[in-house]
Design a protein around this motif. Sequence first.
Motif, PDB file in Angstrom:
ATOM      1  N   GLU A 268       0.831  -1.207   0.000  1.00  0.00           N
ATOM      2  CA  GLU A 268       0.000   0.000   0.000  1.00  0.00           C
ATOM      3  C   GLU A 268       0.864   1.255   0.000  1.00  0.00           C
ATOM      4  OE1 GLU A 268      -3.088   0.411  -0.724  1.00  0.00           O
ATOM      5  OE2 GLU A 268      -3.383  -1.751  -0.829  1.00  0.00           O
ATOM      6  N   LYS A 269       2.010   1.192   0.651  1.00  0.00           N
ATOM      7  CA  LYS A 269       2.936   2.330   0.613  1.00  0.00           C
ATOM      8  C   LYS A 269       3.413   2.566  -0.818  1.00  0.00           C
ATOM      9  CE  LYS A 269       4.883   2.462   5.237  1.00  0.00           C
ATOM     10  NZ  LYS A 269       6.105   2.428   6.028  1.00  0.00           N
ATOM     11  N   ILE A 270       3.706   1.473  -1.523  1.00  0.00           N
ATOM     12  CA  ILE A 270       4.123   1.583  -2.923  1.00  0.00           C
ATOM     13  C   ILE A 270       2.977   2.145  -3.769  1.00  0.00           C
ATOM     14  CG2 ILE A 270       4.767   0.251  -4.981  1.00  0.00           C
ATOM     15  CD1 ILE A 270       6.265  -1.671  -2.976  1.00  0.00           C
ATOM     16  N   GLU A 271       1.773   1.636  -3.536  1.00  0.00           N
ATOM     17  CA  GLU A 271       0.597   2.117  -4.270  1.00  0.00           C
ATOM     18  C   GLU A 271       0.346   3.597  -3.981  1.00  0.00           C
ATOM     19  OE1 GLU A 271      -2.552   2.544  -6.730  1.00  0.00           O
ATOM     20  OE2 GLU A 271      -1.087   0.916  -6.692  1.00  0.00           O
ATOM     21  N   ARG A 272       0.518   3.992  -2.728  1.00  0.00           N
ATOM     22  CA  ARG A 272       0.327   5.399  -2.354  1.00  0.00           C
ATOM     23  C   ARG A 272       1.348   6.288  -3.051  1.00  0.00           C
ATOM     24  NH1 ARG A 272       0.885   5.693   3.460  1.00  0.00           N
ATOM     25  NH2 ARG A 272       2.419   7.312   3.322  1.00  0.00           N
ATOM     26  N   LYS A 273       2.570   5.810  -3.162  1.00  0.00           N
ATOM     27  CA  LYS A 273       3.610   6.578  -3.864  1.00  0.00           C
ATOM     28  C   LYS A 273       3.256   6.709  -5.342  1.00  0.00           C
ATOM     29  CE  LYS A 273       8.488   6.705  -4.940  1.00  0.00           C
ATOM     30  NZ  LYS A 273       9.742   5.981  -4.981  1.00  0.00           N
ATOM     31  N   ARG A 274       2.799   5.630  -5.960  1.00  0.00           N
ATOM     32  CA  ARG A 274       2.376   5.684  -7.368  1.00  0.00           C
ATOM     33  C   ARG A 274       1.202   6.637  -7.552  1.00  0.00           C
ATOM     34  NH1 ARG A 274       2.425  -0.729  -8.234  1.00  0.00           N
ATOM     35  NH2 ARG A 274       4.655  -0.991  -8.562  1.00  0.00           N
ATOM     36  N   LEU A 275       0.262   6.569  -6.629  1.00  0.00           N
ATOM     37  CA  LEU A 275      -0.903   7.443  -6.685  1.00  0.00           C
ATOM     38  C   LEU A 275      -0.472   8.903  -6.590  1.00  0.00           C
ATOM     39  CD1 LEU A 275      -4.019   7.738  -6.667  1.00  0.00           C
ATOM     40  CD2 LEU A 275      -3.910   7.564  -4.181  1.00  0.00           C
ATOM     41  N   ARG A 276       0.412   9.193  -5.665  1.00  0.00           N
ATOM     42  CA  ARG A 276       0.914  10.565  -5.506  1.00  0.00           C
ATOM     43  C   ARG A 276       1.580  11.054  -6.789  1.00  0.00           C
ATOM     44  NH1 ARG A 276       3.563   9.872  -1.036  1.00  0.00           N
ATOM     45  NH2 ARG A 276       5.522   9.328  -2.015  1.00  0.00           N
ATOM     46  N   GLU A 277       2.400  10.214  -7.403  1.00  0.00           N
ATOM     47  CA  GLU A 277       3.067  10.588  -8.653  1.00  0.00           C
ATOM     48  C   GLU A 277       2.050  10.806  -9.773  1.00  0.00           C
ATOM     49  OE1 GLU A 277       5.785   7.335  -9.152  1.00  0.00           O
ATOM     50  OE2 GLU A 277       7.199   8.152  -7.676  1.00  0.00           O
ATOM     51  N   ARG A 278       1.045   9.947  -9.840  1.00  0.00           N
ATOM     52  CA  ARG A 278       0.010  10.065 -10.868  1.00  0.00           C
ATOM     53  C   ARG A 278      -0.830  11.334 -10.675  1.00  0.00           C
ATOM     54  NH1 ARG A 278      -2.402   5.315 -10.029  1.00  0.00           N
ATOM     55  NH2 ARG A 278      -4.333   6.146  -9.221  1.00  0.00           N
ATOM     56  N   LEU A 279      -1.023  11.728  -9.434  1.00  0.00           N
ATOM     57  CA  LEU A 279      -1.876  12.881  -9.137  1.00  0.00           C
ATOM     58  C   LEU A 279      -1.136  14.217  -9.183  1.00  0.00           C
ATOM     59  CD1 LEU A 279      -4.086  11.447  -6.262  1.00  0.00           C
ATOM     60  CD2 LEU A 279      -4.688  11.763  -8.666  1.00  0.00           C
ATOM     61  N   GLU A 280       0.162  14.182  -9.398  1.00  0.00           N
ATOM     62  CA  GLU A 280       0.922  15.433  -9.457  1.00  0.00           C
ATOM     63  C   GLU A 280       0.412  16.374 -10.543  1.00  0.00           C
ATOM     64  OE1 GLU A 280       5.074  14.558  -9.746  1.00  0.00           O
ATOM     65  OE2 GLU A 280       5.207  13.992  -7.642  1.00  0.00           O
TER      66      GLU A 280
ATOM     67  N   TYR B 297      -9.011   5.497  -3.090  1.00  0.00           N
ATOM     68  CA  TYR B 297      -7.933   4.827  -2.372  1.00  0.00           C
ATOM     69  C   TYR B 297      -8.326   4.597  -0.911  1.00  0.00           C
ATOM     70  CZ  TYR B 297      -3.418   3.862  -0.299  1.00  0.00           C
ATOM     71  OH  TYR B 297      -2.393   3.274   0.395  1.00  0.00           O
ATOM     72  N   ALA B 298      -8.861   5.637  -0.277  1.00  0.00           N
ATOM     73  CA  ALA B 298      -9.284   5.518   1.120  1.00  0.00           C
ATOM     74  C   ALA B 298     -10.395   4.489   1.257  1.00  0.00           C
ATOM     75  CB  ALA B 298      -9.748   6.878   1.639  1.00  0.00           C
ATOM     76  N   GLY B 299     -11.336   4.474   0.324  1.00  0.00           N
ATOM     77  CA  GLY B 299     -12.438   3.510   0.372  1.00  0.00           C
ATOM     78  C   GLY B 299     -11.950   2.084   0.237  1.00  0.00           C
ATOM     79  N   ARG B 300     -11.013   1.854  -0.673  1.00  0.00           N
ATOM     80  CA  ARG B 300     -10.466   0.497  -0.856  1.00  0.00           C
ATOM     81  C   ARG B 300      -9.764   0.001   0.405  1.00  0.00           C
ATOM     82  NH1 ARG B 300      -8.354   2.399  -5.808  1.00  0.00           N
ATOM     83  NH2 ARG B 300      -6.295   2.382  -4.872  1.00  0.00           N
TER      84      ARG B 300
END
Length: 194
Positions: free
Chosen positions: A105-117, A131-134
């Motif tokens: 999930e930490k890896i997924e959160r990092k990917r999400l952050r990069e995608r949302l930049e 993400y929070a719901g999942r």
Amino acid sequence: MRPEKRVSEAQQRRKRIDRLYEHFDDVVGLISDPDLQDDVLDWMDAADQVPAASLLTHIESMLAEYETEFEMYATDINGESHFPDECRGCEHYGVACPVITNRYEKIERKRLRERLESATEDEIKRELRRYAGRNGCEAMIDEIDEWEGDYSDLLERGRNLRRETFHYLRPAEDYEYADESVGEATADAMEGQL
């Protein structure tokens, strides 16, 4: 949308609040009505509490704070003592927070952050909610809801209060002239409301 655009949205929102704040700072001493003066001062206090950063930065800061201040997993019989109170509604409360303790999930959160930049504020809210719901993260969902409400409520209350201060500080015969020339319409237009 590029990151500069998202930052610009956050800056514009903050500028609107700052303009209202400056108006109130200029007029609060001229108001002799104690209720109106208290309302203005309360609004100014609330404006000081609203974060200036983007939602993505705000959520990441919140999670980083949880990670440094709490274990976020049960290390003894009373696992709840290792979680912040904001996590009480979460299905993982007192056991293990997947958002913080699960390395995938930490890896997924990092990917999400990069995608949302390069995303808009609305896209960021939507993706963070997913993400929070999942992950069953009630704290993130509550923080997003609070973030949305903080700015819109504060701006709406500020605009209404500005109108009250205009009417309070002007003689009744000057209302219409002032509204047309430099009053509410001009102030609303400066804030992008017209």
